[in-house]
Motif scaffolding. Structure first.
Motif, PDB file in Angstrom:
ATOM      1  N   THR A   9      17.363 -14.465 -14.254  1.00 39.54           N
ATOM      2  CA  THR A   9      16.039 -14.573 -14.863  1.00 39.54           C
ATOM      3  C   THR A   9      15.154 -15.473 -14.016  1.00 39.54           C
ATOM      4  OG1 THR A   9      17.067 -14.288 -17.042  1.00 39.54           O
ATOM      5  CG2 THR A   9      14.799 -15.092 -17.001  1.00 39.54           C
ATOM      6  N   LEU A  10      15.699 -16.564 -13.508  1.00 39.23           N
ATOM      7  CA  LEU A  10      14.932 -17.449 -12.620  1.00 39.23           C
ATOM      8  C   LEU A  10      14.523 -16.725 -11.338  1.00 39.23           C
ATOM      9  CD1 LEU A  10      17.011 -20.734 -13.031  1.00 39.23           C
ATOM     10  CD2 LEU A  10      14.631 -20.383 -13.772  1.00 39.23           C
ATOM     11  N   ILE A  11      15.424 -15.922 -10.797  1.00 39.32           N
ATOM     12  CA  ILE A  11      15.088 -15.153  -9.589  1.00 39.32           C
ATOM     13  C   ILE A  11      13.956 -14.184  -9.906  1.00 39.32           C
ATOM     14  CG2 ILE A  11      15.923 -13.389  -7.976  1.00 39.32           C
ATOM     15  CD1 ILE A  11      18.652 -14.898  -8.031  1.00 39.32           C
ATOM     16  N   HIS A  12      13.987 -13.561 -11.062  1.00 39.11           N
ATOM     17  CA  HIS A  12      12.894 -12.664 -11.455  1.00 39.11           C
ATOM     18  C   HIS A  12      11.576 -13.436 -11.554  1.00 39.11           C
ATOM     19  CE1 HIS A  12      10.690  -9.440 -13.334  1.00 39.11           C
ATOM     20  NE2 HIS A  12      10.380 -10.258 -14.336  1.00 39.11           N
ATOM     21  N   ILE A  13      11.608 -14.617 -12.144  1.00 39.29           N
ATOM     22  CA  ILE A  13      10.395 -15.435 -12.234  1.00 39.29           C
ATOM     23  C   ILE A  13       9.848 -15.722 -10.838  1.00 39.29           C
ATOM     24  CG2 ILE A  13       9.505 -17.747 -12.779  1.00 39.29           C
ATOM     25  CD1 ILE A  13      11.361 -17.725 -15.257  1.00 39.29           C
ATOM     26  N   VAL A  14      10.698 -16.212  -9.957  1.00 38.84           N
ATOM     27  CA  VAL A  14      10.224 -16.624  -8.637  1.00 38.84           C
ATOM     28  C   VAL A  14       9.759 -15.420  -7.812  1.00 38.84           C
ATOM     29  CG1 VAL A  14      12.391 -16.647  -7.312  1.00 38.84           C
ATOM     30  CG2 VAL A  14      10.622 -18.314  -6.808  1.00 38.84           C
ATOM     31  N   GLU A  15      10.455 -14.308  -7.903  1.00 44.19           N
ATOM     32  CA  GLU A  15      10.040 -13.123  -7.147  1.00 44.19           C
ATOM     33  C   GLU A  15       8.708 -12.583  -7.676  1.00 44.19           C
ATOM     34  OE1 GLU A  15      11.049 -12.043  -4.358  1.00 44.19           O
ATOM     35  OE2 GLU A  15      12.893 -13.170  -4.192  1.00 44.19           O
ATOM     36  N   THR A  16       8.504 -12.636  -8.978  1.00 48.20           N
ATOM     37  CA  THR A  16       7.243 -12.174  -9.544  1.00 48.20           C
ATOM     38  C   THR A  16       6.113 -13.119  -9.153  1.00 48.20           C
ATOM     39  OG1 THR A  16       8.423 -11.102 -11.352  1.00 48.20           O
ATOM     40  CG2 THR A  16       6.071 -11.510 -11.678  1.00 48.20           C
ATOM     41  N   GLN A  17       6.379 -14.415  -9.155  1.00 53.05           N
ATOM     42  CA  GLN A  17       5.363 -15.365  -8.686  1.00 53.05           C
ATOM     43  C   GLN A  17       5.023 -15.108  -7.223  1.00 53.05           C
ATOM     44  OE1 GLN A  17       6.170 -19.163 -11.651  1.00 53.05           O
ATOM     45  NE2 GLN A  17       6.574 -19.445  -9.499  1.00 53.05           N
ATOM     46  N   ARG A  18       6.027 -14.825  -6.416  1.00 53.10           N
ATOM     47  CA  ARG A  18       5.778 -14.507  -4.997  1.00 53.10           C
ATOM     48  C   ARG A  18       4.917 -13.257  -4.872  1.00 53.10           C
ATOM     49  NH1 ARG A  18      10.945 -13.775  -1.801  1.00 53.10           N
ATOM     50  NH2 ARG A  18       9.524 -13.871  -0.035  1.00 53.10           N
ATOM     51  N   TYR A  19       5.208 -12.253  -5.697  1.00 54.56           N
ATOM     52  CA  TYR A  19       4.412 -11.020  -5.658  1.00 54.56           C
ATOM     53  C   TYR A  19       2.949 -11.316  -5.972  1.00 54.56           C
ATOM     54  CZ  TYR A  19       2.234  -6.695  -7.046  1.00 54.56           C
ATOM     55  OH  TYR A  19       1.342  -5.652  -7.169  1.00 54.56           O
ATOM     56  N   TRP A  20       2.696 -12.029  -7.093  1.00 59.03           N
ATOM     57  CA  TRP A  20       1.310 -12.294  -7.476  1.00 59.03           C
ATOM     58  C   TRP A  20       0.614 -13.206  -6.476  1.00 59.03           C
ATOM     59  CZ3 TRP A  20      -1.080  -8.941 -10.103  1.00 59.03           C
ATOM     60  CH2 TRP A  20      -0.416  -8.197 -11.070  1.00 59.03           C
ATOM     61  N   LEU A  21       1.346 -14.120  -5.862  1.00 56.23           N
ATOM     62  CA  LEU A  21       0.741 -14.928  -4.800  1.00 56.23           C
ATOM     63  C   LEU A  21       0.296 -14.036  -3.648  1.00 56.23           C
ATOM     64  CD1 LEU A  21      -0.066 -17.646  -3.575  1.00 56.23           C
ATOM     65  CD2 LEU A  21       2.291 -17.859  -2.726  1.00 56.23           C
ATOM     66  N   SER A  22       1.088 -13.024  -3.316  1.00 61.76           N
ATOM     67  CA  SER A  22       0.704 -12.111  -2.236  1.00 61.76           C
ATOM     68  C   SER A  22      -0.522 -11.284  -2.608  1.00 61.76           C
ATOM     69  CB  SER A  22       1.870 -11.194  -1.848  1.00 61.76           C
ATOM     70  OG  SER A  22       2.071 -10.166  -2.799  1.00 61.76           O
TER      71      SER A  22
END
Length: 174
Positions: A58-71
């Protein structure tokens, strides 16, 4: 002094809100991680029914989604899909560092940047919203999954979850 004169411009208020919300997200993620660090790693890694099988996933999903929106909001951000698959300690560190990176980038955005529309085309949807809408989506998404982690933790026997509400941050934690 009239109320109109004392009230900051909508653009300045929007910039303040986005910066504050990104700072809140960083604080809430760090607060959650610091709580999880006090728990036995074998229990944190145990499966619990939720959207993702484990807290780490779940934490990996959070961080990957944050990375996506940052991009999406930062054309210079480098993201080409989920790449991170670290162990639990690396996951904790990455979530905190990436949340800080996101907050620091939002701090650089001017009111005009926040209102700038950005086209998003991906396999799931297409939209063209102002950047502030994407920031809100990202922060709201992380909040949603932090709640899931607290529930997963409760199901694993953790009864001392930290308070990470936005109002608590504004009143007590800033």
């Amino acid at each position: 002094m009239s109320q109109l004169t004392a009230t900051p411009a909508i653009e300045s208020s929007l910039a303040y809100l986005m910066q504050n919300y990104a700072d809140y997200n960083h604080w809430a993620n760090c607060t959650l991680i610091n709580w999880l660090k006090t728990k036995p790693s074998e229990v944190v890694e145990r499966e619990a029914l939720s959207s993702f099988p484990t807290i780490r996933e779940t934490l990996i999903h959070i961080v990957e989604t944050q990375r996506y929106w940052l991009s999406v909001i930062n054309p210079d951000a480098d993201y080409s899909g989920q790449e991170f698959d670290g162990d639990l300690d690396e996951t904790f560190s990455f979530v905190m560092a990436q949340s800080q990176e996101l907050a620091e980038y939002v701090e650089t955005l001017l009111p005009g940047d926040l209102s700038e529309e950005t086209l998003v085309v991906n396999p799931w949807f297409e939209c063209n919203f102002p950047k502030f809408e994407y920031i809100m989506q990202c922060m709201n998404h992380s909040t949603y999954h932090r709640g899931q982690i607290v529930t997963m933790g409760r199901n694993l026997g953790f009864t001392d979850a930290p308070m990470t509400d936005y109002n608590f941050y504004n009143v007590m934690a800033k």
